[in-house]
Design an enzyme around this catalytic site. Structure first.
Site, mmCIF file in Angstrom:
data_model
loop_
_atom_site.group_PDB
_atom_site.id
_atom_site.type_symbol
_atom_site.label_atom_id
_atom_site.label_comp_id
_atom_site.label_asym_id
_atom_site.label_seq_id
_atom_site.Cartn_x
_atom_site.Cartn_y
_atom_site.Cartn_z
ATOM 1 N N LYS A 274 25.086 56.474 -57.170
ATOM 2 C CA LYS A 274 25.681 56.820 -55.870
ATOM 3 C C LYS A 274 26.439 55.654 -55.241
ATOM 4 C CE LYS A 274 22.348 60.509 -54.825
ATOM 5 N NZ LYS A 274 21.375 61.055 -53.829
ATOM 6 N N TYR B 271 26.733 69.895 -53.890
ATOM 7 C CA TYR B 271 25.504 69.953 -53.082
ATOM 8 C C TYR B 271 25.385 71.266 -52.300
ATOM 9 C CZ TYR B 271 24.050 65.125 -54.002
ATOM 10 O OH TYR B 271 23.605 63.966 -54.602
ATOM 11 N N ASN C 149 20.121 56.667 -51.648
ATOM 12 C CA ASN C 149 18.993 56.401 -52.548
ATOM 13 C C ASN C 149 19.431 56.177 -53.998
ATOM 14 O OD1 ASN C 149 19.620 59.006 -53.168
ATOM 15 N ND2 ASN C 149 17.670 59.901 -52.560
ATOM 16 N N HIS D 120 21.318 60.178 -58.363
ATOM 17 C CA HIS D 120 21.037 61.622 -58.445
ATOM 18 C C HIS D 120 20.541 61.920 -59.852
ATOM 19 C CE1 HIS D 120 21.555 65.998 -58.407
ATOM 20 N NE2 HIS D 120 22.057 65.839 -59.623
ATOM 21 N N GLU E 1 25.502 71.089 -63.913
ATOM 22 C CA GLU E 1 26.039 69.855 -63.332
ATOM 23 C C GLU E 1 26.870 69.076 -64.355
ATOM 24 O OE1 GLU E 1 22.406 69.438 -60.078
ATOM 25 O OE2 GLU E 1 22.589 67.899 -61.627
HETATM 26 O O1 CDP Z 1 17.940 63.700 -55.039
HETATM 27 P P1 CDP Z 1 16.634 64.460 -55.006
HETATM 28 O O2 CDP Z 1 16.616 65.619 -55.989
HETATM 29 O O3 CDP Z 1 15.441 63.573 -55.155
HETATM 30 O O4 CDP Z 1 16.499 65.093 -53.528
HETATM 31 P P2 CDP Z 1 17.082 66.460 -52.907
HETATM 32 O O5 CDP Z 1 16.005 67.028 -52.054
HETATM 33 O O6 CDP Z 1 17.672 67.324 -53.965
HETATM 34 O O7 CDP Z 1 18.226 65.948 -51.929
HETATM 35 C C1 CDP Z 1 19.498 65.612 -52.418
HETATM 36 C C2 CDP Z 1 19.963 64.351 -51.737
HETATM 37 O O8 CDP Z 1 20.132 64.608 -50.344
HETATM 38 C C3 CDP Z 1 18.981 63.187 -51.779
HETATM 39 O O9 CDP Z 1 18.999 62.471 -52.989
HETATM 40 C C4 CDP Z 1 19.470 62.350 -50.608
HETATM 41 O O10 CDP Z 1 20.638 61.603 -50.955
HETATM 42 C C5 CDP Z 1 19.875 63.433 -49.591
HETATM 43 N N1 CDP Z 1 18.826 63.705 -48.601
HETATM 44 C C6 CDP Z 1 18.975 63.243 -47.305
HETATM 45 O O11 CDP Z 1 19.989 62.606 -46.988
HETATM 46 N N2 CDP Z 1 17.996 63.497 -46.358
HETATM 47 C C7 CDP Z 1 16.898 64.192 -46.694
HETATM 48 N N3 CDP Z 1 15.964 64.432 -45.767
HETATM 49 C C8 CDP Z 1 16.730 64.677 -48.001
HETATM 50 C C9 CDP Z 1 17.709 64.414 -48.948
HETATM 51 MG MG MG Z 2 17.787 67.333 -56.027
#
Ligand code: CDP
Ligand code: MG
Length: 140
Positions: free
Chosen positions: A11, A51, A114, A117, A128
């Protein structure tokens, strides 16, 4: 366990800090092989579509803005049980919850920024991968 593929993004927070190599090293050390890789600037349309599943979540707008704030490196990773292997080395979404030895523990700045992805299922991995790569760009 079968050799499978997953999709990864390094990212903008990580590319900005010149961590492309450091992140990739952790992926490789976790038993994943980079079989496709390119550095791109994601468009707003691409980020929104990628997304889409989070479109109703409160963080969607900011997430799209973040993912288009700088270059990303999109990758196809191959290895035994690649989806789980990648999720394990990524660590928890929120770096405050991420375990030692994970990419997010080492590098993530926040729950949003973070660093990586990773696909969450074989089915989503296929979708994807096809979103960013054609078959001839993937060389296993
Ligand atoms: O990336 P991951 O699958 O671990 O998490 P996700 O629940 O699929 O969320 C996608 C992305 O959204 C995360 O990796 C974060 O960059 C962002 N995110 C966020 O900004 N705030 C949150 N409360 C949860 C996710
Ligand atoms: Mg995810």
């Amino acid at each position: 366990m079968a050799v499978t593929r997953t999709f990864s993004i390094i990212k903008p927070d990580a590319t900005r800090r010149n961590l492309t190599g450091a992140v990739t090293k952790m992926l490789e050390e976790a038993g994943l092989r980079v079989v496709a890789s390119k550095r791109i600037q994601m468009s707003e349309d691409q980020a929104k579509k990628f997304y889409e599943v989070h479109a109703e979540r409160p963080f969607y707008g900011e997430l799209v803005a973040f993912m288009t704030s700088g270059p990303v490196v999109v990758q196809v990773l191959e290895g035994e049980d690649a989806v789980k292997r990648n999720r394990d080395v990524m660590g928890a979404t929120n770096p405050a919850d991420a375990e030692e030895g994970t990419i997010r523990k080492a590098f993530a700045e926040s729950i949003e920024a973070n660093s990586v992805h990773g696909s969450d299922s074989d089915e989503n991995a296929a979708t994807e991968i096809a979103f960013f790569f054609s078959d001839d760009e993937i060389v296993g």
